[in-house]
Write a protein that holds these residues in place. Structure first.
Motif, PDB file in Angstrom:
ATOM      1  N   ALA A  98      -6.433  -2.634  -7.406  1.00 41.88           N
ATOM      2  CA  ALA A  98      -7.440  -2.084  -7.236  1.00 41.88           C
ATOM      3  C   ALA A  98      -7.773  -1.471  -6.026  1.00 41.88           C
ATOM      4  O   ALA A  98      -8.293  -0.162  -5.923  1.00 41.88           O
ATOM      5  CB  ALA A  98      -8.594  -3.040  -7.751  1.00 41.88           C
ATOM      6  N   MET A  99      -7.307  -2.133  -4.966  1.00 41.26           N
ATOM      7  CA  MET A  99      -7.442  -1.569  -3.419  1.00 41.26           C
ATOM      8  C   MET A  99      -6.595  -0.432  -3.342  1.00 41.26           C
ATOM      9  O   MET A  99      -7.001   0.288  -2.731  1.00 41.26           O
ATOM     10  CB  MET A  99      -7.293  -2.785  -2.792  1.00 41.26           C
ATOM     11  CG  MET A  99      -7.508  -2.245  -0.993  1.00 41.26           C
ATOM     12  SD  MET A  99      -7.272  -3.569   0.143  1.00 41.26           S
ATOM     13  CE  MET A  99      -5.504  -3.986  -0.210  1.00 41.26           C
ATOM     14  N   VAL A 100      -5.323  -0.597  -3.723  1.00 38.63           N
ATOM     15  CA  VAL A 100      -4.508   0.566  -3.419  1.00 38.63           C
ATOM     16  C   VAL A 100      -4.729   1.819  -4.409  1.00 38.63           C
ATOM     17  O   VAL A 100      -4.914   2.963  -3.799  1.00 38.63           O
ATOM     18  CB  VAL A 100      -3.017  -0.159  -3.826  1.00 38.63           C
ATOM     19  CG1 VAL A 100      -2.070   1.397  -3.988  1.00 38.63           C
ATOM     20  CG2 VAL A 100      -2.491  -1.083  -2.895  1.00 38.63           C
ATOM     21  N   ASP A 101      -5.468   1.435  -5.335  1.00 38.72           N
ATOM     22  CA  ASP A 101      -5.778   2.774  -6.508  1.00 38.72           C
ATOM     23  C   ASP A 101      -7.020   3.334  -5.495  1.00 38.72           C
ATOM     24  O   ASP A 101      -7.201   4.628  -5.757  1.00 38.72           O
ATOM     25  CB  ASP A 101      -6.224   2.358  -7.700  1.00 38.72           C
ATOM     26  CG  ASP A 101      -5.316   1.727  -8.654  1.00 38.72           C
ATOM     27  OD1 ASP A 101      -4.076   2.245  -8.435  1.00 38.72           O
ATOM     28  OD2 ASP A 101      -5.446   1.186  -9.617  1.00 38.72           O
ATOM     29  N   ILE A 123       0.999  -1.053  -0.005  1.00 41.11           N
ATOM     30  CA  ILE A 123      -0.169   0.105  -0.053  1.00 41.11           C
ATOM     31  C   ILE A 123       0.869   1.340   0.006  1.00 41.11           C
ATOM     32  O   ILE A 123       1.310   1.872   1.094  1.00 41.11           O
ATOM     33  CB  ILE A 123      -0.845  -0.022   1.290  1.00 41.11           C
ATOM     34  CG1 ILE A 123      -1.699  -1.343   1.287  1.00 41.11           C
ATOM     35  CG2 ILE A 123      -1.919   1.152   1.189  1.00 41.11           C
ATOM     36  CD1 ILE A 123      -2.746  -1.475   2.451  1.00 41.11           C
ATOM     37  N   ILE A 124       1.368   1.456  -1.305  1.00 42.15           N
ATOM     38  CA  ILE A 124       2.282   2.619  -1.301  1.00 42.15           C
ATOM     39  C   ILE A 124       2.102   3.414  -2.624  1.00 42.15           C
ATOM     40  O   ILE A 124       1.545   2.843  -3.625  1.00 42.15           O
ATOM     41  CB  ILE A 124       3.672   1.872  -1.308  1.00 42.15           C
ATOM     42  CG1 ILE A 124       4.886   3.143  -1.081  1.00 42.15           C
ATOM     43  CG2 ILE A 124       4.045   1.270  -2.736  1.00 42.15           C
ATOM     44  CD1 ILE A 124       6.200   2.610  -0.944  1.00 42.15           C
ATOM     45  N   TYR A 125       2.194   4.681  -2.615  1.00 45.23           N
ATOM     46  CA  TYR A 125       1.730   5.708  -3.755  1.00 45.23           C
ATOM     47  C   TYR A 125       3.013   6.502  -4.355  1.00 45.23           C
ATOM     48  O   TYR A 125       3.437   7.244  -3.557  1.00 45.23           O
ATOM     49  CB  TYR A 125       0.822   6.620  -3.170  1.00 45.23           C
ATOM     50  CG  TYR A 125      -0.339   5.908  -2.024  1.00 45.23           C
ATOM     51  CD1 TYR A 125      -1.153   5.241  -2.634  1.00 45.23           C
ATOM     52  CD2 TYR A 125      -0.082   6.373  -0.772  1.00 45.23           C
ATOM     53  CE1 TYR A 125      -2.331   4.700  -1.554  1.00 45.23           C
ATOM     54  CE2 TYR A 125      -1.144   5.672   0.179  1.00 45.23           C
ATOM     55  CZ  TYR A 125      -1.952   4.881  -0.536  1.00 45.23           C
ATOM     56  OH  TYR A 125      -3.041   4.553   0.439  1.00 45.23           O
ATOM     57  N   ASP A 126       3.446   5.996  -5.401  1.00 42.84           N
ATOM     58  CA  ASP A 126       4.379   6.701  -6.117  1.00 42.84           C
ATOM     59  C   ASP A 126       5.601   6.838  -5.721  1.00 42.84           C
ATOM     60  O   ASP A 126       6.469   7.763  -5.847  1.00 42.84           O
ATOM     61  CB  ASP A 126       3.922   8.345  -6.413  1.00 42.84           C
ATOM     62  CG  ASP A 126       2.354   8.263  -7.086  1.00 42.84           C
ATOM     63  OD1 ASP A 126       2.216   7.480  -8.154  1.00 42.84           O
ATOM     64  OD2 ASP A 126       1.665   9.208  -6.740  1.00 42.84           O
ATOM     65  N   PRO A 179       0.272  11.448   2.683  1.00 40.35           N
ATOM     66  CA  PRO A 179       1.112  10.274   3.099  1.00 40.35           C
ATOM     67  C   PRO A 179       1.606   9.504   1.807  1.00 40.35           C
ATOM     68  O   PRO A 179       0.947   9.541   0.768  1.00 40.35           O
ATOM     69  CB  PRO A 179       0.266   9.661   4.010  1.00 40.35           C
ATOM     70  CG  PRO A 179      -1.014   9.910   3.622  1.00 40.35           C
ATOM     71  CD  PRO A 179      -1.100  11.342   3.133  1.00 40.35           C
ATOM     72  N   ASP A 180       2.598   8.901   1.909  1.00 37.75           N
ATOM     73  CA  ASP A 180       3.245   8.272   0.852  1.00 37.75           C
ATOM     74  C   ASP A 180       3.002   6.745   0.905  1.00 37.75           C
ATOM     75  O   ASP A 180       3.217   6.050  -0.371  1.00 37.75           O
ATOM     76  CB  ASP A 180       4.707   8.197   0.515  1.00 37.75           C
ATOM     77  CG  ASP A 180       5.161   9.552   0.164  1.00 37.75           C
ATOM     78  OD1 ASP A 180       4.540  10.289  -0.565  1.00 37.75           O
ATOM     79  OD2 ASP A 180       6.175  10.267   0.867  1.00 37.75           O
TER      80      ASP A 180
END
Length: 380
Positions: free
Chosen positions: A286-289, A205-208, A312-313
């Protein structure tokens, strides 16, 4: 008539707040509960089907204490390919949740008079497990303006220091440690001959950003205990399934603790974990998006209201500065009483969180928008 060790441990603030919120809900109050760190998605059907098939197929007897061989092998392969860790299935211990793994690690590596470093703020259970072991927590301040990164923490190390806890992506801030920060921690751990616990439960669960395992750095695998699990990435919180890998001499100690306490993880649940690793991964993406969409709506809304909050990242928590309206405890109490919105006071995670509240955005976008409307009425 009670244990002296138990007296050293306080009640979990996150669970306490959630219990209050749930009681209000049962009494008929429409409470928006942002207090617990649990994905609101259902476990993917293929995982449920695999566990059910195992259960009805007779996989209801004792499992080997370290876990079924198939799952241990699949975890080892995952750690090799995704985390760059040189492990085999013999180095993997399957646990009834990552939390149990952390408890076993603290009990197996710490003793009376030892010290462990926590980067403040930190998940509440680290401190509790350290205290259970008889050791003491040394809280290392971090810099909120720099994303709660540790600064000059070598000054807190002495001859009693035994280990450092690393949690990236982290709870409660959602912060992600980059390569430079992890290399600094690794170098200091090597220089001072310290163990490192790397809790990587939020790695997917991490974004960019890129997730990096500190155990993959040169000289770190022999001193790093990597902990992970299925609860967050696969929405399997109630399944209680985690795992860890550790250097051989420590692994033996942890396996001994597990065999004399919980025995093993539930047998048919482990087959669900096997399917989670080997089956389709589109559900994770899909969940992370979805979490990313929620994050953006929540953070933009909080800042518009006037509650300072950096984006948050990773993970699914917002750590908002509420100092303009009081400390985190007073604001959390006010929000629950007047707005019927349950959040966790930041002080629960260490003194650096005194002016903050933690908001878990593991809930629907509609409820997030409703909560923002309620907050705006309080802080307008």
């Amino acid at each position: 008539m009670t244990s002296a060790r138990l007296k050293r441990v306080e009640e979990s603030a996150t669970i306490r707040i959630s219990n209050i919120a749930n009681r209000m809900i049962k009494e008929g109050t429409d409470v928006i509960n942002f207090s617990l760190g649990e994905p609101d998605f259902d476990t993917p059907k293929n995982i449920c089907d695999a566990a059910a098939k195992a259960m009805y197929g007779g996989k209801t007897h004792y499992s080997p204490s370290a876990g079924i061989p198939e799952l241990r092998a699949a975890i080892a392969e995952k750690l090799k390919t995704e985390n760059n860790l040189d492990v085999t299935e013999k180095d993997v211990l399957v646990t009834p949740g990552a939390k149990q793994g952390i408890f076993e690690i603290m009990m197996g590596t710490l003793g009376d008079g030892d010290q462990a470093l926590l980067f403040d703020p930190a998940w509440v259970t680290y401190d509790a497990c350290i205290r259970f072991s008889g050791a003491d927590t040394v809280w290392v301040p971090t810099v909120p303006e720099k994303g709660f990164l540790p600064d000059n923490f070598a000054d807190y190390i002495n001859d009693k220091t035994k280990l450092i806890v690393v949690n990236s992506p982290g709870n409660p801030t959602g912060g992600v440690f980059g390569k430079k920060t992890l290399k600094c921690i690794a170098d200091i751990a090597i220089d001072h001959d310290l163990l490192v616990i790397s809790d990587e439960i939020y790695e997917k669960i991490i974004y960019d950003r890129e997730h990096i395992s500190i155990g993959s750095f040169d000289g770190m695998q022999e001193r790093t205990i990597t902990v992970n699990g299925f609860s967050k990435a696969y929405a399997m919180t109630g399944w209680r399934l985690g795992y860890l890998t550790a250097p051989p001499e420590i692994f033996k100690l942890l396996q001994k603790i597990q065999s004399h306490s919980v025995s093993s993880a539930t047998t048919f649940v482990q087959y669900g974990g096997l399917e989670a690793l080997q089956g389709p991964q589109d559900g994770v993406k899909a969940m992370v998006d979805r979490f990313k969409m929620r994050r953006d709506i929540l953070i933009d809304g909080l800042n518009k209201i006037g509650l300072e909050c950096k984006k948050p990242d990773g993970a699914f928590y917002a750590f908002a500065n509420v100092s303009e309206y009081g400390n985190g405890t007073k604001v959390a109490e006010r929000l629950l009483k007047e707005a019927h919105v349950a959040v966790t006071p930041g002080i629960a995670f260490g003194s650096s969180g005194e002016d903050f509240i933690r908001i878990s955005y593991a809930t629907s976008i509609d409820r997030i928008r409703e909560a923002l409307d309620r907050l705006e009425k309080i802080f307008a």
